[in-house]
Design a protein around this motif. Sequence first.
Motif, mmCIF file in Angstrom:
data_model
loop_
_atom_site.group_PDB
_atom_site.id
_atom_site.type_symbol
_atom_site.label_atom_id
_atom_site.label_comp_id
_atom_site.label_asym_id
_atom_site.label_seq_id
_atom_site.Cartn_x
_atom_site.Cartn_y
_atom_site.Cartn_z
ATOM 1 N N ARG A 61 -0.587 49.191 0.585
ATOM 2 C CA ARG A 61 -0.420 49.267 2.069
ATOM 3 C C ARG A 61 0.278 50.073 2.830
ATOM 4 O O ARG A 61 -0.179 51.239 3.629
ATOM 5 N N LEU A 65 -1.125 52.658 5.541
ATOM 6 C CA LEU A 65 -0.947 52.735 7.122
ATOM 7 C C LEU A 65 -0.630 54.172 7.878
ATOM 8 O O LEU A 65 -0.407 55.066 8.506
ATOM 9 N N LYS A 131 -4.997 50.691 19.027
ATOM 10 C CA LYS A 131 -5.991 49.676 18.180
ATOM 11 C C LYS A 131 -6.501 51.108 17.228
ATOM 12 O O LYS A 131 -7.448 51.681 17.680
ATOM 13 N N SER A 133 -9.014 51.780 13.207
ATOM 14 C CA SER A 133 -10.361 51.568 12.622
ATOM 15 C C SER A 133 -10.039 52.856 11.979
ATOM 16 O O SER A 133 -9.743 54.023 12.875
ATOM 17 N N THR A 150 -13.308 46.147 10.389
ATOM 18 C CA THR A 150 -11.521 45.671 10.405
ATOM 19 C C THR A 150 -10.234 46.723 11.442
ATOM 20 O O THR A 150 -10.491 47.541 11.629
ATOM 21 N N GLU A 152 -5.984 47.781 12.861
ATOM 22 C CA GLU A 152 -4.929 47.998 12.923
ATOM 23 C C GLU A 152 -3.945 47.590 14.286
ATOM 24 O O GLU A 152 -4.914 48.796 14.882
ATOM 25 N N ILE A 172 2.966 50.050 13.535
ATOM 26 C CA ILE A 172 1.450 49.400 13.597
ATOM 27 C C ILE A 172 1.372 48.309 11.735
ATOM 28 O O ILE A 172 1.613 49.257 10.934
ATOM 29 N N SER A 173 1.204 47.313 12.147
ATOM 30 C CA SER A 173 0.935 46.120 11.503
ATOM 31 C C SER A 173 1.711 46.003 10.383
ATOM 32 O O SER A 173 1.635 46.535 9.000
#
Length: 371
Positions: A61, A65, A131, A133, A150, A152, A172-173
């Motif tokens: 993950r 990112l 944002k 994607s 979706t 991020e 980010i996230s």
Amino acid sequence: MRKLCPNFDREDGLETVLEVPIPEEMFASMGSNVALRWQNMATWMKAQTVDKWSSPIIAGRYNELSFLLYIVGSPLLPLRVQFGDSIQQHVRHSSIEASTAKYIVQQYIAATGGQPALNSIHSMCAIGQVKISSSDFHQGDHETVRVRNTQESGGFVLWQKHPDLWCLELLISGCKVISGGDGKISWRQSSNQQSPISTGPPRPLRRFLQGLDPRSTAILFLDAVCIGEKIINNEDCFILKLDTSQSTLDAQSSPKYEIISHTIWGYFSQRSGLMVKFEDSRLLTVKNKGDDGGGVFWETRAESVIEDYKYVDGVNIAHSGRTSVTVFRYGEQSANHKRELEEKWKIEEVDFNAWGLSEDFFRAPTEFVKK
């Protein structure tokens, strides 16, 4: 955007100032009520340890990112910009294309506040939200790639003293990237890596050229040529083009990869004089160990539509925009792949001439300097 976090250890304690403000949307996704959201954020902050990153799921993950943040969130430009360079240049002995470009740049300077206003800016701090994607890598040359629905969400804080002294913190996230330049090197580091990743000699952050730093934009395009006109969002625009010299490309290459080309385009409105689109394309080859062939080629094309110009202390700054990035991977040792990414960004706050902002603030991480 959320800037403060409650003190969970003491009810009467002072609130904690977040290093990077987070958008309300990102905060709202952390739980069903405010108390739960803050508790989840506190749990997440305490979980940022190396042993957590060793999990394959979490590591995968974070790697995804990090890829998004490097390619879309914090890319660098190949050409160095220095404030010592004059915004004014004579057009004598220049070609028609170069003379036209210099005239267009002068109109841009006037549209963004004029030379006295731009020269009065010695430092800057900007806070914004993004944002991002993306699609997956798809094999084939002609396949239509659709960006996932979706997104991020995250926020960033950007500091600058001049083009070689800057620092970006982008969250980010749950994944954070710190990128910067100290006048000697440019570097970046993600939250799941203990050591920084060198990005070579001093270079400006691409985000500055997305309508946030008019002076650097003007200095950069003074060496461009005008190659024609094009309609962008119903605006008649001049196109300025700037190629990176071979000596610069060689200096920024390394034993592991070679930068073959990097070209920059700026689209300037004939009506307003403002830059409404910024575009660049880079081609490099990654050299495989023990491979005598051409290696794997990576081509990255980025287009930024720049919008919502507003005056801040007499300087006309873009406050929102959209960046679309297409990544191609191909070569003898790799099947052709394509991936598309998109970032929507918005500037929440911009302040100029921050007192007490010294060069020490922009120092590279100690572990990198030791290398």
